[in-house]
Design a protein around this motif. Structure first.
Motif, short mmCIF file in Angstrom:
data_model
loop_
_atom_site.label_atom_id
_atom_site.label_comp_id
_atom_site.label_asym_id
_atom_site.label_seq_id
_atom_site.Cartn_x
_atom_site.Cartn_y
_atom_site.Cartn_z
N PRO A 58 0.46 -1.59 0.13
CA PRO A 58 -0.30 0.10 -0.19
C PRO A 58 1.07 1.06 -0.14
O PRO A 58 0.43 2.06 -0.80
CB PRO A 58 -0.57 0.23 1.23
N ASP A 59 1.67 1.47 0.79
CA ASP A 59 2.90 2.74 -0.04
C ASP A 59 3.96 2.51 -0.81
O ASP A 59 3.23 3.96 -0.63
CB ASP A 59 3.91 2.35 1.44
N THR A 60 3.90 1.63 -1.47
CA THR A 60 4.39 1.90 -3.27
C THR A 60 2.97 2.85 -3.29
O THR A 60 3.27 3.85 -4.29
CB THR A 60 4.97 0.73 -3.29
N VAL A 61 2.07 1.85 -3.78
CA VAL A 61 0.75 2.25 -4.45
C VAL A 61 0.48 4.26 -4.01
O VAL A 61 0.40 4.98 -4.80
CB VAL A 61 -1.09 1.46 -3.85
N LEU A 62 0.97 3.86 -2.76
CA LEU A 62 0.72 5.56 -2.39
C LEU A 62 1.43 6.62 -2.41
O LEU A 62 1.17 7.58 -2.61
CB LEU A 62 0.51 5.83 -1.16
N ALA A 77 -2.06 18.46 -1.18
CA ALA A 77 -3.46 16.98 -1.92
C ALA A 77 -1.93 15.56 -1.86
O ALA A 77 -1.98 15.66 -0.89
CB ALA A 77 -3.91 16.87 -2.88
N ALA A 78 -1.01 16.41 -1.87
CA ALA A 78 -0.14 14.92 -2.20
C ALA A 78 1.10 14.83 -0.76
O ALA A 78 0.96 13.82 -0.33
CB ALA A 78 1.24 14.96 -3.36
N GLY A 79 0.16 15.75 0.08
CA GLY A 79 1.18 15.69 1.10
C GLY A 79 0.57 15.23 2.80
O GLY A 79 1.01 14.80 3.01
N THR A 82 -1.45 8.98 3.55
CA THR A 82 -1.50 8.36 4.72
C THR A 82 -2.05 7.21 4.04
O THR A 82 -3.07 7.22 3.72
CB THR A 82 -1.97 8.58 5.82
N THR A 83 -1.77 6.07 4.77
CA THR A 83 -1.93 5.00 4.36
C THR A 83 -2.68 4.53 6.03
O THR A 83 -2.26 5.08 6.58
CB THR A 83 -1.15 4.12 3.90
N ALA A 84 -3.89 3.67 5.90
CA ALA A 84 -4.68 3.23 6.72
C ALA A 84 -4.35 2.02 7.15
O ALA A 84 -4.04 1.37 6.31
CB ALA A 84 -5.47 3.99 6.44
#
Length: 155
Positions: A58-62, A77-79, A82-84
């Motif tokens: 998920p971090d890679t996709v984010l 928005a990019a900043g 976050t992942t949940a």
């Protein structure tokens, strides 16, 4: 996007309910995958962003989404992305929706809830895998249809 085989593996390869079997048909998933990756981009004036998620975290996709937002000039928005963390347990259906949920087909029609009840425009909404329920301020409960809400343009 995930490949049909990846989608099936993520979902355990078996439909939990008879009605859900259509979403476990590999042929259907292959046609949908081809549509979204090969056909849809040619139909849209602004082609959709396709991020392949097979074998990535998920971090890679984010990070990919944040990069695309940044490239589009949406640095704020990019900043904020976050992942949940996945909840330890599946949310329960809010008791205020129980009668309507069952009357409209229950688990077969809606799937499992994946959110708690969320405050929305003076009422509440609960999201399920295959649909959402809404209870307005007067206590009327039914399918959530955002376009039918009179204050749909309000912030």
């Amino acid at each position: 996007m995930v490949t049909p085989a990846g989608s099936l593996a993520r979902r355990g390869n078996v439909a939990e309910r008879p009605r859900w079997k259509q979403w476990f048909d590999e042929g259907l998933l292959e046609r949908l995958y081809a549509f979204y990756t090969e056909i849809a981009p040619t139909l849209c004036p602004t082609p959709p962003v396709i991020i392949k998620t097979d074998g990535v975290t998920p971090d890679t996709v984010l990070a990919q989404v944040a990069g695309l937002l940044f490239d589009a000039g949406l640095t704020e928005a990019a900043g904020r992305l976050t992942t949940a963390t996945a909840p330890a347990r599946r949310p329960e259906l809010d008791a205020r929706f129980a009668a309507t949920y069952e009357a409209l087909g229950g688990l077969e029609s809606f799937g499992h809830p994946f959110s708690e009840a969320i405050a929305h425009r003076g009422g509440i909404v609960q999201l399920c895998q295959l649909g959402a329920l809404h209870r307005d301020a007067s206590g009327h409960t039914g399918l959530w249809d955002l376009l039918a809400e009179p204050e749909r343009g309000a912030a």
